[in-house]
Scaffold this motif. Structure first.
Motif, mmCIF file in Angstrom:
data_model
loop_
_atom_site.group_PDB
_atom_site.id
_atom_site.type_symbol
_atom_site.label_atom_id
_atom_site.label_comp_id
_atom_site.label_asym_id
_atom_site.label_seq_id
_atom_site.Cartn_x
_atom_site.Cartn_y
_atom_site.Cartn_z
ATOM 1 N N LEU A 1 0.809 -1.217 0.000
ATOM 2 C CA LEU A 1 0.000 0.000 0.000
ATOM 3 C C LEU A 1 0.845 1.271 0.000
ATOM 4 O O LEU A 1 0.358 2.343 0.360
ATOM 5 C CB LEU A 1 -0.975 0.010 1.180
ATOM 6 N N ALA A 2 2.107 1.184 -0.403
ATOM 7 C CA ALA A 2 2.990 2.348 -0.389
ATOM 8 C C ALA A 2 2.538 3.426 -1.373
ATOM 9 O O ALA A 2 2.919 4.577 -1.242
ATOM 10 C CB ALA A 2 4.422 1.934 -0.701
ATOM 11 N N GLU A 3 1.737 3.065 -2.365
ATOM 12 C CA GLU A 3 1.260 4.020 -3.352
ATOM 13 C C GLU A 3 0.112 4.872 -2.826
ATOM 14 O O GLU A 3 -0.284 5.840 -3.462
ATOM 15 C CB GLU A 3 0.788 3.276 -4.608
ATOM 16 N N LEU A 4 -0.436 4.518 -1.686
ATOM 17 C CA LEU A 4 -1.602 5.230 -1.171
ATOM 18 C C LEU A 4 -1.185 6.504 -0.457
ATOM 19 O O LEU A 4 -0.163 6.570 0.208
ATOM 20 C CB LEU A 4 -2.394 4.328 -0.220
ATOM 21 N N ILE B 1 -12.023 1.207 0.918
ATOM 22 C CA ILE B 1 -11.719 2.288 -0.016
ATOM 23 C C ILE B 1 -10.251 2.667 0.122
ATOM 24 O O ILE B 1 -9.724 2.759 1.233
ATOM 25 C CB ILE B 1 -12.590 3.529 0.259
ATOM 26 N N ALA B 2 -9.604 2.891 -1.023
ATOM 27 C CA ALA B 2 -8.219 3.343 -1.056
ATOM 28 C C ALA B 2 -8.141 4.586 -1.935
ATOM 29 O O ALA B 2 -8.757 4.641 -3.002
ATOM 30 C CB ALA B 2 -7.314 2.250 -1.612
ATOM 31 N N PHE B 3 -7.414 5.590 -1.478
ATOM 32 C CA PHE B 3 -7.242 6.837 -2.215
ATOM 33 C C PHE B 3 -5.783 6.977 -2.636
ATOM 34 O O PHE B 3 -4.876 6.728 -1.835
ATOM 35 C CB PHE B 3 -7.613 8.047 -1.348
ATOM 36 N N GLY B 4 -5.558 7.378 -3.881
ATOM 37 C CA GLY B 4 -4.214 7.613 -4.392
ATOM 38 C C GLY B 4 -4.173 8.904 -5.181
ATOM 39 O O GLY B 4 -5.153 9.295 -5.818
ATOM 40 N N ARG B 5 -3.051 9.569 -5.135
ATOM 41 C CA ARG B 5 -2.883 10.841 -5.848
ATOM 42 C C ARG B 5 -2.530 10.527 -7.303
ATOM 43 O O ARG B 5 -1.591 9.785 -7.576
ATOM 44 C CB ARG B 5 -1.764 11.645 -5.189
ATOM 45 N N LYS B 6 -3.284 11.076 -8.239
ATOM 46 C CA LYS B 6 -3.037 10.880 -9.672
ATOM 47 C C LYS B 6 -1.960 11.818 -10.180
ATOM 48 O O LYS B 6 -1.220 11.476 -11.098
ATOM 49 C CB LYS B 6 -4.312 11.136 -10.497
ATOM 50 N N HIS B 7 -1.918 13.024 -9.642
ATOM 51 C CA HIS B 7 -0.993 14.048 -10.103
ATOM 52 C C HIS B 7 -0.172 14.563 -8.933
ATOM 53 O O HIS B 7 -0.711 14.837 -7.869
ATOM 54 C CB HIS B 7 -1.757 15.230 -10.715
ATOM 55 N N VAL B 8 1.111 14.692 -9.149
ATOM 56 C CA VAL B 8 1.978 15.274 -8.128
ATOM 57 C C VAL B 8 1.679 16.758 -8.065
ATOM 58 O O VAL B 8 1.535 17.431 -9.092
ATOM 59 C CB VAL B 8 3.460 15.036 -8.481
ATOM 60 N N GLU B 9 1.564 17.266 -6.871
ATOM 61 C CA GLU B 9 1.301 18.694 -6.700
ATOM 62 C C GLU B 9 2.545 19.472 -7.117
ATOM 63 O O GLU B 9 3.636 19.249 -6.587
ATOM 64 C CB GLU B 9 0.937 18.968 -5.243
#
Length: 121
Positions: free
Chosen positions: A31-34, A75-83
């Motif tokens: 889950l490191a991508e979360l 539910i898992a949330f991941g960032r699509k775009h780097v800020e």
């Protein structure tokens, strides 16, 4: 090639596709991508998460995955775009995902899989 030969070839080639451990011997964290969450709250309208932000984080920057089993949802949330904006100061953003948007009925038991981070650490 018969089926037995195909299976043996697939098993032999499967060993070539494995990935070794990173330097230092520590296996990759599951889950490191979360995205780490500073907080979350289930409300009447939906699920609100609090995430790190430099000031330009938007809900559209996130993707979610919902797994429904046994009357509950994970539910898992991941960032699509780097800020990419230049932060004035480290901050947070609250993002609300509606129940309909998540594909869930209000009152469904929800398990959030993201790690929880301490604010300011």
């Amino acid at each position: 090639m018969d089926r037995r030969g195909f299976i043996l070839a697939a098993l032999a080639l499967g060993g070539c596709a494995t990935v070794g451990q990173p330097p230092g011997g520590a296996p990759p964290a599951p889950l490191a991508e979360l995205e780490p969450l500073y907080g979350m709250q289930a409300g009447r309208e939906g699920l609100t998460i609090r995430v790190r932000s430099g000031g330009c984080t938007a809900k559209q920057d996130f993707a979610f995955y919902v797994d429904r089993r046994g009357g509950a949802a994970s539910i898992a949330f991941g960032r699509k775009h780097v800020e990419t904006c230049k932060p004035v100061a480290a901050g947070q953003a609250e993002l609300t995902f509606g129940w309909a948007e998540l594909g869930l009925a209000p009152g469904t038991p929800v398990f959030v899989l993201n790690p929880v981070a301490a604010a300011g650490v």
